[in-house]
Design an enzyme around this catalytic site. Structure first.
Site, PDB file in Angstrom:
ATOM      1  N   CYS A  99       0.733  -1.253  -0.052  1.00  0.00           N
ATOM      2  CA  CYS A  99       0.000  -0.267   0.040  1.00  0.00           C
ATOM      3  C   CYS A  99       0.884   1.338  -0.120  1.00  0.00           C
ATOM      4  O   CYS A  99       0.732   2.254  -0.866  1.00  0.00           O
ATOM      5  CB  CYS A  99      -0.792  -0.039   1.305  1.00  0.00           C
ATOM      6  SG  CYS A  99      -1.979  -1.405   1.253  1.00  0.00           S
TER       7      CYS A  99
HETATM    8  C1  UGA Z   1      -1.324   0.329   5.784  1.00  0.00           C
HETATM    9  C2  UGA Z   1      -2.238   1.377   6.388  1.00  0.00           C
HETATM   10  O1  UGA Z   1      -1.746   1.202   7.676  1.00  0.00           O
HETATM   11  C3  UGA Z   1      -3.875   0.935   6.437  1.00  0.00           C
HETATM   12  O2  UGA Z   1      -4.647   1.863   7.177  1.00  0.00           O
HETATM   13  C4  UGA Z   1      -4.245   0.765   4.778  1.00  0.00           C
HETATM   14  O3  UGA Z   1      -5.626   0.102   4.872  1.00  0.00           O
HETATM   15  C5  UGA Z   1      -3.230  -0.293   4.271  1.00  0.00           C
HETATM   16  O4  UGA Z   1      -2.276   0.383   4.216  1.00  0.00           O
HETATM   17  C6  UGA Z   1      -4.129  -0.161   2.757  1.00  0.00           C
HETATM   18  O5  UGA Z   1      -3.784   0.805   2.009  1.00  0.00           O
HETATM   19  O6  UGA Z   1      -4.547  -0.938   2.535  1.00  0.00           O
HETATM   20  P1  UGA Z   1      -0.365  -1.929   6.200  1.00  0.00           P
HETATM   21  O7  UGA Z   1       0.433  -1.756   4.734  1.00  0.00           O
HETATM   22  O8  UGA Z   1      -1.099  -3.313   6.211  1.00  0.00           O
HETATM   23  O9  UGA Z   1      -1.490  -0.861   6.029  1.00  0.00           O
HETATM   24  O10 UGA Z   1       0.680  -1.896   7.213  1.00  0.00           O
HETATM   25  P2  UGA Z   1       1.213  -0.778   8.324  1.00  0.00           P
HETATM   26  O11 UGA Z   1       0.887  -1.587   9.667  1.00  0.00           O
HETATM   27  O12 UGA Z   1       0.589   0.528   8.188  1.00  0.00           O
HETATM   28  O13 UGA Z   1       2.527  -0.715   8.021  1.00  0.00           O
HETATM   29  C7  UGA Z   1       3.329  -0.360   6.828  1.00  0.00           C
HETATM   30  C8  UGA Z   1       4.628  -0.340   6.929  1.00  0.00           C
HETATM   31  O14 UGA Z   1       5.164   0.391   7.701  1.00  0.00           O
HETATM   32  C9  UGA Z   1       5.348  -1.551   7.535  1.00  0.00           C
HETATM   33  O15 UGA Z   1       6.465  -2.002   6.788  1.00  0.00           O
HETATM   34  C10 UGA Z   1       5.599  -1.264   9.060  1.00  0.00           C
HETATM   35  O16 UGA Z   1       6.776  -1.941   9.375  1.00  0.00           O
HETATM   36  C11 UGA Z   1       6.125   0.309   8.596  1.00  0.00           C
HETATM   37  N1  UGA Z   1       6.085   0.977   9.821  1.00  0.00           N
HETATM   38  C12 UGA Z   1       4.707   1.244  10.480  1.00  0.00           C
HETATM   39  C13 UGA Z   1       7.191   1.552  10.066  1.00  0.00           C
HETATM   40  O17 UGA Z   1       8.408   1.466   9.852  1.00  0.00           O
HETATM   41  N2  UGA Z   1       7.192   2.296  11.530  1.00  0.00           N
HETATM   42  C14 UGA Z   1       6.140   2.449  11.986  1.00  0.00           C
HETATM   43  O18 UGA Z   1       5.966   3.298  12.991  1.00  0.00           O
HETATM   44  C15 UGA Z   1       4.802   1.849  11.720  1.00  0.00           C
END
Ligand code: UGA
Length: 422
Positions: free
Chosen positions: A265
């Site tokens: 995403c």
């Molecule tokens: C993300 C959004 O959080 C959802 O709200 C959205 O619906 C989704 O994309 C989408 O568009 O379908 P997701 O990709 O499942 O969800 O994962 P996240 O939990 O947002 O994490 C994304 C990335 O950021 C991961 O690689 C995670 O490790 C990283 N991350 C997250 C960080 O490096 N630091 C943080 O503080 C949070």
């Protein structure tokens, strides 16, 4: 009320199972026969926490899957479109699957004189509903929008690994439409949800999804940039992150520094909105920088490795391959970029991930795949942690060098330890 969910990827699967649990009669539609077979056998086609138990509960009484779109559409009142909108090479969004679904739905509803509400959950750049979805539906159904059918843009905000939790307890529901009848029928579907509902125009609803993901991605690149500066100054970014997040205007979420964001995403959506902006003559400089910082972030692991001498022939263990914990998804995982770099430097690799070994074997068939984290530690001189799987904090690292790209340890860190931004 009968509903149909078209496209049974992460979003569609959770939408279908979630609505079935709420008591709706749900038909799930997908082109992939294997996937349909698995679902009808109560087996999730993807790993998602709680999904297996949920399918056991709702299949077949409330949820069945089929490859026959027309049959499923004919018996439904509300159709959720959850097909993928992947990136094209240049960064724009591909709407081919969405266009095809609109054609097929249009042809099917042409033959009936009932009302259908078509709810788009796929992530689409602003303007797509009015320029593509409605015209294609009108062309193939020979009906007018607002007369034979209604359309709603209802973006999803599910996080992989927490998708069912997010489905049942959303922060908000966004409903974009210019058609009151459609809004009322979708409000009926979501009547048991307690969260705020915001109604908006099609384009506003489409943009809310991009702005949400772009903002969260920006927070991560921001804290990674701070982290890179902190690292040079010998400062622990985690304390800085904690300190700034005590300001309620900043909030503690999405401020974990590390090897950068991945997944299906954030990279795709930020690219797509940059592309859309460029088409309109606007250079989205901030968002370009968000991607630049993110692209370079996995390379910081390589910089840290430099001080241990040349990597050629060095035994390096990799723990974690997925883009984050609690998923088997490796799309755009920064761990894969790090592995590519390590291979270019001719390091001798052994790797382990609790959920993604099978998928990664298809990309790197010649790597040494270990049965658990302990086996990786035993085999390696240096261990890299590339996914925030919580079990990695309880491993006995036996005095080996550990370089952590995800901050998995709370207080008790291994003896010879270094963090990417702390
Ligand atoms: C993300 C959004 O959080 C959802 O709200 C959205 O619906 C989704 O994309 C989408 O568009 O379908 P997701 O990709 O499942 O969800 O994962 P996240 O939990 O947002 O994490 C994304 C990335 O950021 C991961 O690689 C995670 O490790 C990283 N991350 C997250 C960080 O490096 N630091 C943080 O503080 C949070």
């Amino acid at each position: 009320m009968k509903v149909c969910v078209i496209g049974l990827g992460y979003v569609g699967m959770c939408q279908a199972a979630g609505l079935a649990k709420l008591g709706f009669a749900v038909s799930g539609v997908d082109l992939d026969e294997d996937k349909v077979g698995l679902i009808n056998n109560k087996t999730p086609p993807i790993y998602e926490d709680g999904l297996k138990e949920l399918l056991e509960e709702v299949v077949p009484d409330h949820l069945t899957a089929t490859t026959n779109l027309a049959a499923a559409v004919k018996k439904s009142d509300v159709l959720f479109v959850c097909v993928g909108t992947p990136s094209k090479k240049e960064g724009s969004m591909s709407i081919e699957q969405l266009r095809k679904v609109c054609e097929d739905v249009g042809k099917t509803i042409q033959k009936t004189d009932r009302w259908f509400t078509i709810v788009v959950k796929s992530t689409i750049v602003p303007g797509t509903i009015e320029e593509v979805v409605i015209p294609v539906l009108e062309k193939y159904s020979k009906k007018k929008f607002g007369e034979g059918f209604g359309v709603i843009m209802n973006p999803e905000f599910l996080r992989e690994g927490l998708a069912l939790k997010d489905f049942f307890s959303p922060d908000r529901i966004i409903l974009g439409s210019s058609d009151k009848k459609s809004i009322n029928s979708i409000k009926e579907v979501y009547r048991s949800f307690k969260c705020p509902i915001l109604t908006a125009s099609f384009k506003e609803a489409e943009m809310i999804k991009y702005a949400s993901n772009a903002f969260l991605a920006t927070k991560i690149s921001f804290i990674n940039e701070m982290g890179n500066i902190c690292k040079k100054l010998g400062i622990d970014t985690n304390t800085v992150s904690k300190g700034i997040s005590m300001d309620h205007r900043i909030s503690p979420h999405f401020l974990r520094s590390g090897i950068g964001f991945g997944g299906s995403c954030f990279p795709k959506d930020v690219n797509a909105i940059i592309y859309k902006a460029t088409e309109q003559g606007y250079n989205a400089r901030l968002l370009r920088s968000v991607l630049d910082v993110n692209r370079e972030q996995p390379l910081k692991m390589m910089e840290l490795l430099d001080k241990y001498g040349p990597l050629k022939g060095k035994k390096v263990g990799v723990l974690g391959l997925t883009f984050k914990e609690w998923t088997d998804d490796i799309r755009e995982s920064p761990a894969l970029n790090t592995i590519k770099e390590l291979l270019m430097e001719e390091a001798t690799l052994c790797i382990y991930d609790p959920k993604a070994m099978r998928q990664v074997k298809k990309i790197f068939p010649h790597l040494k795949y270990m049965k658990n984290a302990d086996a990786v530690v035993k085999e390696s001189e240096i261990i890299l942690i590339l996914t925030e799987w919580p079990q990695f904090k309880d491993v006995d690292y036996k005095n080996k060098i550990v370089i952590d790209g995800k901050n998995v340890f709370d207080r008790k860190r291994p003896k010879r330890y270094e963090g990417i931004c702390w």
